[in-house]
Design a protein around this motif. Structure first.
Motif, short mmCIF file in Angstrom:
data_model
loop_
_atom_site.label_atom_id
_atom_site.label_comp_id
_atom_site.label_asym_id
_atom_site.label_seq_id
_atom_site.Cartn_x
_atom_site.Cartn_y
_atom_site.Cartn_z
N MET A 1 -5.95 37.53 20.95
CA MET A 1 -6.01 36.98 19.61
C MET A 1 -5.82 35.47 19.69
SD MET A 1 -3.68 37.85 16.28
CE MET A 1 -2.13 37.52 17.04
N VAL A 2 -6.71 34.74 19.05
CA VAL A 2 -6.64 33.28 19.02
C VAL A 2 -5.72 32.85 17.88
CG1 VAL A 2 -7.99 31.19 18.73
CG2 VAL A 2 -8.97 33.12 19.94
N THR A 3 -4.78 31.96 18.18
CA THR A 3 -3.83 31.53 17.16
C THR A 3 -4.11 30.14 16.62
OG1 THR A 3 -2.34 30.70 18.86
CG2 THR A 3 -1.99 32.96 18.11
N SER A 4 -5.11 29.47 17.15
CA SER A 4 -5.44 28.13 16.64
C SER A 4 -6.93 28.08 16.31
CB SER A 4 -5.09 27.05 17.66
OG SER A 4 -5.83 27.24 18.84
N PRO A 5 -7.29 27.34 15.27
CA PRO A 5 -8.70 27.26 14.87
C PRO A 5 -9.52 26.43 15.84
CG PRO A 5 -7.32 25.99 13.38
CD PRO A 5 -6.41 26.66 14.34
N TYR A 6 -10.79 26.82 15.99
CA TYR A 6 -11.73 26.07 16.82
C TYR A 6 -12.04 24.73 16.16
CZ TYR A 6 -12.89 30.49 19.22
OH TYR A 6 -12.84 31.65 19.93
N PRO A 7 -12.55 23.77 16.94
CA PRO A 7 -13.01 22.51 16.33
C PRO A 7 -14.21 22.78 15.41
CG PRO A 7 -12.80 22.28 18.71
CD PRO A 7 -12.61 23.72 18.40
N CYS A 8 -14.47 21.88 14.52
CA CYS A 8 -15.56 22.01 13.57
C CYS A 8 -16.90 22.00 14.30
CB CYS A 8 -15.50 20.86 12.55
SG CYS A 8 -16.81 20.92 11.32
N ALA A 9 -17.77 22.94 13.96
CA ALA A 9 -19.08 23.03 14.61
C ALA A 9 -20.04 21.96 14.09
CB ALA A 9 -19.68 24.40 14.38
N TYR A 10 -19.76 21.38 12.93
CA TYR A 10 -20.66 20.40 12.32
C TYR A 10 -20.42 18.99 12.82
CZ TYR A 10 -21.50 24.36 9.31
OH TYR A 10 -21.80 25.61 8.85
N CYS A 11 -19.14 18.59 12.93
CA CYS A 11 -18.86 17.21 13.33
C CYS A 11 -18.01 17.13 14.60
CB CYS A 11 -18.16 16.46 12.19
SG CYS A 11 -16.46 16.98 11.92
N ILE A 35 -9.47 23.94 7.34
CA ILE A 35 -10.25 22.78 6.90
C ILE A 35 -10.38 21.79 8.05
CG2 ILE A 35 -8.22 21.59 5.97
CD1 ILE A 35 -10.12 20.59 3.70
N CYS A 36 -11.54 21.16 8.15
CA CYS A 36 -11.79 20.14 9.17
C CYS A 36 -11.14 18.84 8.71
CB CYS A 36 -13.28 19.95 9.37
SG CYS A 36 -13.69 18.58 10.47
N ASN A 37 -10.44 18.18 9.61
CA ASN A 37 -9.79 16.91 9.27
C ASN A 37 -10.78 15.78 9.07
OD1 ASN A 37 -7.26 18.08 9.43
ND2 ASN A 37 -6.93 17.46 11.54
N SER A 38 -11.97 15.87 9.69
CA SER A 38 -12.94 14.77 9.60
C SER A 38 -13.91 14.91 8.43
CB SER A 38 -13.74 14.70 10.91
OG SER A 38 -12.89 14.42 11.99
N CYS A 39 -14.67 16.01 8.41
CA CYS A 39 -15.72 16.14 7.40
C CYS A 39 -15.31 17.00 6.21
CB CYS A 39 -17.00 16.70 8.02
SG CYS A 39 -16.89 18.43 8.53
N LYS A 40 -14.10 17.56 6.26
CA LYS A 40 -13.53 18.37 5.17
C LYS A 40 -14.28 19.68 4.92
CE LYS A 40 -10.54 15.16 4.54
NZ LYS A 40 -9.48 15.13 5.49
N CYS A 41 -15.02 20.15 5.92
CA CYS A 41 -15.65 21.47 5.83
C CYS A 41 -14.52 22.51 5.72
CB CYS A 41 -16.48 21.71 7.08
SG CYS A 41 -17.23 23.34 7.17
N ARG A 42 -14.69 23.49 4.83
CA ARG A 42 -13.62 24.46 4.60
C ARG A 42 -14.12 25.88 4.81
NH1 ARG A 42 -11.78 24.89 -1.27
NH2 ARG A 42 -13.33 26.50 -1.24
N GLY A 43 -13.27 26.71 5.40
CA GLY A 43 -13.59 28.11 5.60
C GLY A 43 -13.18 28.95 4.41
N PRO A 44 -13.38 30.26 4.48
CA PRO A 44 -13.03 31.14 3.38
C PRO A 44 -11.52 31.18 3.11
CG PRO A 44 -13.94 32.39 5.21
CD PRO A 44 -13.99 30.96 5.59
N MET A 45 -11.16 31.46 1.87
CA MET A 45 -9.76 31.52 1.46
C MET A 45 -9.25 32.95 1.50
SD MET A 45 -9.41 29.05 -1.80
CE MET A 45 -9.33 27.31 -1.62
#
Length: 79
Positions: A1-11, A35-45
């Protein structure tokens, strides 16, 4: 199980789990998402409500919602 989110695929920016308090009369608990710290892309809630006990074991709650948010983000970013 992964406990940390992957980097953003867009930026390629770092991402983090964030929570937004759901505090009006219709919703309870906290909404968790990645949420991505750079481009603010957000995943599902996912709603982190108060946990329940089943057969003496704690089930659900904020930890489960955070894990679901990370898993959903990682699935989206791995495509």
């Amino acid at each position: 199980m992964v406990t940390s989110p992957y980097p953003c695929a867009y930026c390629g920016g770092k991402s983090k789990v964030s929570g937004k308090r759901a505090g009006n009369y219709r919703r309870e608990g906290t909404l968790y998402y990645v949420i991505c710290n750079s481009c603010k892309c957000r995943g599902p809630m996912f709603r982190g409500a108060d946990g329940n006990e089943e057969n003496g074991a704690y089930v659900g709650g904020a930890d489960a919602a955070r894990i679901k948010a990370i898993d959903a983000w990682n699935i989206l970013m791995s495509k």
